[in-house]
Design an enzyme around this catalytic site. Structure first.
Site, PDB file in Angstrom:
ATOM      1  N   LYS A  84       0.993  -1.265   0.086  1.00  0.00           N
ATOM      2  CA  LYS A  84       0.018   0.099   0.079  1.00  0.00           C
ATOM      3  C   LYS A  84       0.848   1.141  -0.136  1.00  0.00           C
ATOM      4  CE  LYS A  84      -3.700   0.253   2.669  1.00  0.00           C
ATOM      5  NZ  LYS A  84      -4.574  -0.058   4.032  1.00  0.00           N
TER       6      LYS A  84
HETATM    7  O1  LIG Z   1      -6.297   1.340   5.693  1.00  0.00           O
HETATM    8  C1  LIG Z   1      -7.450   1.991   5.793  1.00  0.00           C
HETATM    9  C2  LIG Z   1      -8.390   1.879   6.717  1.00  0.00           C
HETATM   10  O2  LIG Z   1      -9.324   0.854   6.259  1.00  0.00           O
HETATM   11  C3  LIG Z   1      -8.836   3.393   7.170  1.00  0.00           C
HETATM   12  O3  LIG Z   1     -10.090   2.998   7.618  1.00  0.00           O
HETATM   13  P1  LIG Z   1     -10.473   4.315   8.788  1.00  0.00           P
HETATM   14  O4  LIG Z   1     -10.894   5.319   7.852  1.00  0.00           O
HETATM   15  O5  LIG Z   1     -11.493   3.568   9.732  1.00  0.00           O
HETATM   16  O6  LIG Z   1      -9.178   4.262   9.751  1.00  0.00           O
END
Ligand SMILES: O=C[C@H](O)COP(=O)(O)O
Length: 212
Positions: A84
């Site tokens: 990522k």
């Molecule tokens: O890695 C990305 C996450 O799914 C972001 O989720 P979140 O906005 O709940 O931290």
């Protein structure tokens, strides 16, 4: 379409891998810190539990360190890795150098133009943070819709993250996302509907099959 678990909790990954319909695990630094183990030990464990893709988010912020971190992560996780890579100018530069040899995604996209660059730099996936984008921009689904339109016909697919409910998961797919990564609680909630429970209770009270 595939569904991923968005978690670095080893026990959650173990249960989710037994579901039989989860294709991999996505992590990020804030998810990794919630594990009882070190990031290295967590990723190693996850790679043994999960048979599909395992996502690792780069934390380095300059080009040389990103390249070094990518190589270290790739060595640690092996063939299951999907990097990522942050949607930043340096991240896109790193992506164009890495995408020929490692499966890469671009994460933290808040504008469809970044998805266009992700395509050109060779990303396999472009990540939209749906709930976060709704909170920060007003409409995360619009972002997904526009990203899906601009990547259409390319080799890059939309992976949606930051999804807080089954309703949001469905709306995200309807907006054009190809794949979803979901917290354990949302994955579980997607299997359960009160009306389904009631329906089968009623069938089983009124009739019988070959076993019961
Ligand atoms: O890695 C990305 C996450 O799914 C972001 O989720 P979140 O906005 O709940 O931290």
């Amino acid at each position: 379409m595939v569904l991923y678990l968005d978690s670095a909790i080893v026990t959650e990954a173990r249960v989710a891998s037994k579901f039989g319909w989860i294709s991999g695990v996505t992590t990020n630094p804030t998810l990794l810190v919630k594990s009882d183990l070190s990031p290295e030990a967590t990723l190693k464990e996850l790679s043994e539990i999960v048979s599909g893709e395992l996502y690792y988010q780069l934390t380095a912020t300059n080009f040389d360190d990103m390249m070094a971190e990518a190589k270290a992560a790739s060595k640690l996780i092996g063939h299951q890795i999907v990097l990522k890579i942050p949607a930043t100018a340096t991240g896109f530069q790193a992506l164009s150098h890495l995408s020929g040899e490692i499966n890469c995604s671009v994460t933290g996209i808040y504008h469809p133009a970044q998805a266009v660059v992700a395509v050109e730099a060779g990303a396999k996936y472009a990540l939209a943070y749906v709930n976060r984008a709704t909170r920060l921009l007003g409409d995360g689904l619009k972002l997904v819709r526009e990203m899906a339109e601009v990547v259409q016909g390319s080799g890059t697919e939309i992976l949606a993250a930051s999804i807080k409910s089954p309703d949001e998961a469905v709306a995200t797919l309807l907006a054009g996302a190809n794949h979803l990564t979901l917290p354990f609680s949302v994955l579980q909630a997607m299997t359960t509907q009160e009306l389904s429970e009631q329906t089968f209770k009623e069938f089983n009270e009124k009739g019988r099959g070959i076993m019961y």
